[in-house]
Design a protein around this motif. Structure first.
Motif, mmCIF file in Angstrom:
data_model
loop_
_atom_site.group_PDB
_atom_site.id
_atom_site.type_symbol
_atom_site.label_atom_id
_atom_site.label_comp_id
_atom_site.label_asym_id
_atom_site.label_seq_id
_atom_site.Cartn_x
_atom_site.Cartn_y
_atom_site.Cartn_z
ATOM 1 N N LYS A 43 52.687 20.487 104.616
ATOM 2 C CA LYS A 43 53.089 20.730 106.006
ATOM 3 C C LYS A 43 54.488 21.335 106.076
ATOM 4 O O LYS A 43 54.722 22.314 106.806
ATOM 5 N N VAL A 44 55.415 20.789 105.301
ATOM 6 C CA VAL A 44 56.794 21.283 105.340
ATOM 7 C C VAL A 44 56.869 22.743 104.908
ATOM 8 O O VAL A 44 57.533 23.573 105.558
ATOM 9 N N TYR A 45 56.193 23.096 103.826
ATOM 10 C CA TYR A 45 56.283 24.475 103.348
ATOM 11 C C TYR A 45 55.496 25.454 104.218
ATOM 12 O O TYR A 45 55.874 26.625 104.337
ATOM 13 N N VAL A 224 58.516 25.006 86.152
ATOM 14 C CA VAL A 224 59.253 23.863 86.685
ATOM 15 C C VAL A 224 59.512 22.906 85.518
ATOM 16 O O VAL A 224 58.580 22.320 84.966
ATOM 17 N N LEU A 225 60.759 22.772 85.136
ATOM 18 C CA LEU A 225 61.110 21.854 84.063
ATOM 19 C C LEU A 225 61.267 20.464 84.647
ATOM 20 O O LEU A 225 62.084 20.256 85.545
ATOM 21 N N MET A 226 60.441 19.528 84.143
ATOM 22 C CA MET A 226 60.486 18.167 84.681
ATOM 23 C C MET A 226 60.601 17.116 83.577
ATOM 24 O O MET A 226 60.532 15.928 83.853
ATOM 25 N N GLU A 361 56.296 18.283 93.359
ATOM 26 C CA GLU A 361 55.290 18.826 94.275
ATOM 27 C C GLU A 361 55.903 19.868 95.210
ATOM 28 O O GLU A 361 55.254 20.854 95.569
ATOM 29 N N ALA A 362 57.159 19.654 95.597
ATOM 30 C CA ALA A 362 57.839 20.631 96.452
ATOM 31 C C ALA A 362 57.966 21.974 95.738
ATOM 32 O O ALA A 362 57.667 23.032 96.308
ATOM 33 N N ALA A 363 58.407 21.937 94.481
ATOM 34 C CA ALA A 363 58.529 23.178 93.714
ATOM 35 C C ALA A 363 57.169 23.829 93.499
ATOM 36 O O ALA A 363 57.034 25.059 93.568
ATOM 37 N N THR A 364 56.158 23.008 93.257
ATOM 38 C CA THR A 364 54.808 23.519 93.049
ATOM 39 C C THR A 364 54.284 24.216 94.300
ATOM 40 O O THR A 364 53.722 25.309 94.246
ATOM 41 N N ARG A 365 54.508 23.582 95.443
ATOM 42 C CA ARG A 365 54.030 24.155 96.719
ATOM 43 C C ARG A 365 54.820 25.416 97.081
ATOM 44 O O ARG A 365 54.253 26.387 97.613
ATOM 45 N N VAL A 428 64.456 24.417 97.569
ATOM 46 C CA VAL A 428 65.609 23.603 97.964
ATOM 47 C C VAL A 428 65.553 23.245 99.447
ATOM 48 O O VAL A 428 65.778 22.092 99.833
ATOM 49 N N LEU A 429 65.236 24.216 100.294
ATOM 50 C CA LEU A 429 65.229 23.966 101.742
ATOM 51 C C LEU A 429 64.161 22.957 102.139
ATOM 52 O O LEU A 429 64.368 22.148 103.051
ATOM 53 N N GLY A 430 63.029 22.986 101.463
ATOM 54 C CA GLY A 430 62.006 21.989 101.759
ATOM 55 C C GLY A 430 62.460 20.583 101.427
ATOM 56 O O GLY A 430 62.090 19.617 102.102
#
Length: 450
Positions: A43-45, A224-226, A361-365, A428-430
């Motif tokens: 929803k956010v993205y 994405v390095l996690m 998940e934010a970076a993925t989306r 970042v903004l998300g």
């Protein structure tokens, strides 16, 4: 905002990428990419990408590309060897102040730190890139352009990240975009070699209210390095009385022979393939002449693992092998005059941010919004520190195609590099939220205690 485990996942399907990479990282995925993300993340993205203000901001990132490349060239041509980052730090600070962070400063460790405040009551997100390079003082760092690429030592690792942070700062301020959470902009020291992550360790020591970290490094789109690969590095010194190669033969042990025995034993140490655990004797030295029984010898050992338990077990075996080798060399000559001492010269804590965490998940989306598949990767970076503290952290790319890391032939192709800068900014903004567009996804944590 926090999300309980009972939340059902939205049907946003995201496949694994076949191949990607990040500087210093092993190739390939370290775990499966989330097949779905939380409804709230989706929803956010969706809201961000539909917002006219955000679209205007992304257009501004593109428009700022050429100016950002000039920042890249300027900073690259200021050498920043390990422990000698001050001149580049001063230039980076001057740019931050000129772009609106008038309270930015250089802290006691040498990091450049500036806070862009949000509306209040939101999370605090660290966004960072490292100032230092692996190259010694005196290296030719003049940027050279040929075949559509920019060549210079350190230009992609990690000067590109620094220039993108400055671009973000400019476009956010020019477009008066107000985030909900705070953004802590940092150009940090000590990421490379024996810098031992001293800069980012100081940041998390001095700022106990950081809720998450997004670091910029050269990485392929969608990476994405996690996972933070931990490491311990030792300098081992062997000492004996020394003597003439003929006259003292049989009376004194050789420091070099003792070290040789140790290296042979270390070479036989077994480590698990998963979690990946490695070791190497990287450098050796010692002795005084070809006809002298060596009174001293030294070696440096690097031990790494994707998990701290096998790292510590491997370390234990290696240190035991050294003790055994010394005992054998002494026994060979029926003496007790050879000794070995070790000194920890590198300590990078390991850790990981879980694949199903909000920040991943934010970076993925965000990657999906820009048409990229996500590859979850691991390496040894500044993100190791927050990961080891249980603080969500990831490393993502700054945009542009890169190669030749840690070589004099290091290069970057900045063609369309603004697309990567857009992608990482939206990530970042998300997380911090944008007033009038989206709520923050990153959870505000209770401040840590010292």
């Amino acid at each position: 905002m926090p999300y309980p485990a009972s939340f059902r996942l939205a049907p946003v399907v995201l496949a694994l990428a076949c191949a990607a990479g990040i500087v210093h990282a092993q190739t390939g995925a370290v775990t499966a990419t989330p097949a779905q993300v939380r409804p709230e993340v989706d929803k956010v993205y969706t809201e961000l990408m539909a917002s006219p203000a955000i679209q205007k901001l992304l257009d501004a990132v593109k428009a700022d590309h050429e100016r950002a490349v000039e920042d890249l060239k300027m900073l690259t041509e200021i050498e920043a060897p390990p422990f000698k980052e001050q001149k580049r730090a001063e230039a980076f600070l001057a740019r931050m102040k000129a772009l609106g962070l008038t309270d930015a400063r250089i802290d006691a460790e040498g990091n450049v730190v500036g806070l862009r405040k949000g509306t209040g009551n939101g999370p605090k997100l660290l966004v960072s890139a490292h100032l230092d390079t692996v190259f010694p003082a005196g290296t030719d760092v003049k940027v050279k352009e040929r075949d559509g690429k920019l060549y210079a030592p350190g230009i992609s690792d990690d000067t590109r990240g620094l220039s993108v942070l400055l671009s973000w700062l400019k476009v956010l301020n020019d477009n008066k975009v107000q985030t909900v959470g705070d953004l802590l902009f940092v150009g940090n020291v000590g990421e490379e070699e024996l810098g031992n992550l001293r800069g980012i360790k100081a940041i998390f020591r001095d700022h106990l209210d950081i809720d998450g970290m997004v670091g910029l490094e050269p990485a392929a789109d969608g990476t994405v390095l996690m996972l933070g690969t931990g490491s311990h590095r030792y300098e081992v010194t062997f000492k004996g009385p020394g003597g003439h190669s003929f006259g003292a033969f049989g009376q004194v042990p050789s420091a070099i022979h003792g070290m040789g025995r140790a290296i042979a034993k270390i070479a036989e140490v077994r480590t698990p393939s998963f979690p990946k655990t490695t070791f190497t004797v990287g450098t050796v030295g010692g002795g005084t002449s070809v006809n002298t029984i060596a009174p001293d010898a030294r070696m440096a050992i690097d031990i790494r693992s994707d998990d701290m338990a096998p790292l510590l077990e491997t370390e234990k075996k290696i240190l035991a092998a050294i003790d055994e080798a010394v005992a054998e060399e002494n026994k060979r000559w029926n003496v007790t005059t050879l000794s070995a001492s070790n000194r920890l010269i590198g300590d990078r804590p390991g850790g990981r941010t879980q694949a199903d965490s909000v920040i991943v998940e934010a970076a993925t989306r965000s990657n999906t919004a820009f048409g990229h598949k996500t590859l979850l990767s691991g390496a040894s970076t500044d993100a190791n520190v927050p990961m080891s503290l249980g603080i969500p952290a990831i490393i993502i790319g700054a945009g542009g195609k890169t190669g030749g890391f840690h070589a004099l032939s290091e290069w970057i192709d900045v063609t369309d590099g603004w697309k990567g800068a857009q992608n990482s900014l939206v990530t970042v903004l998300g997380l911090v939220g944008v007033q009038g567009a989206s709520a923050p996804l990153l959870e505000k944590r209770a401040p840590r205690s010292k």
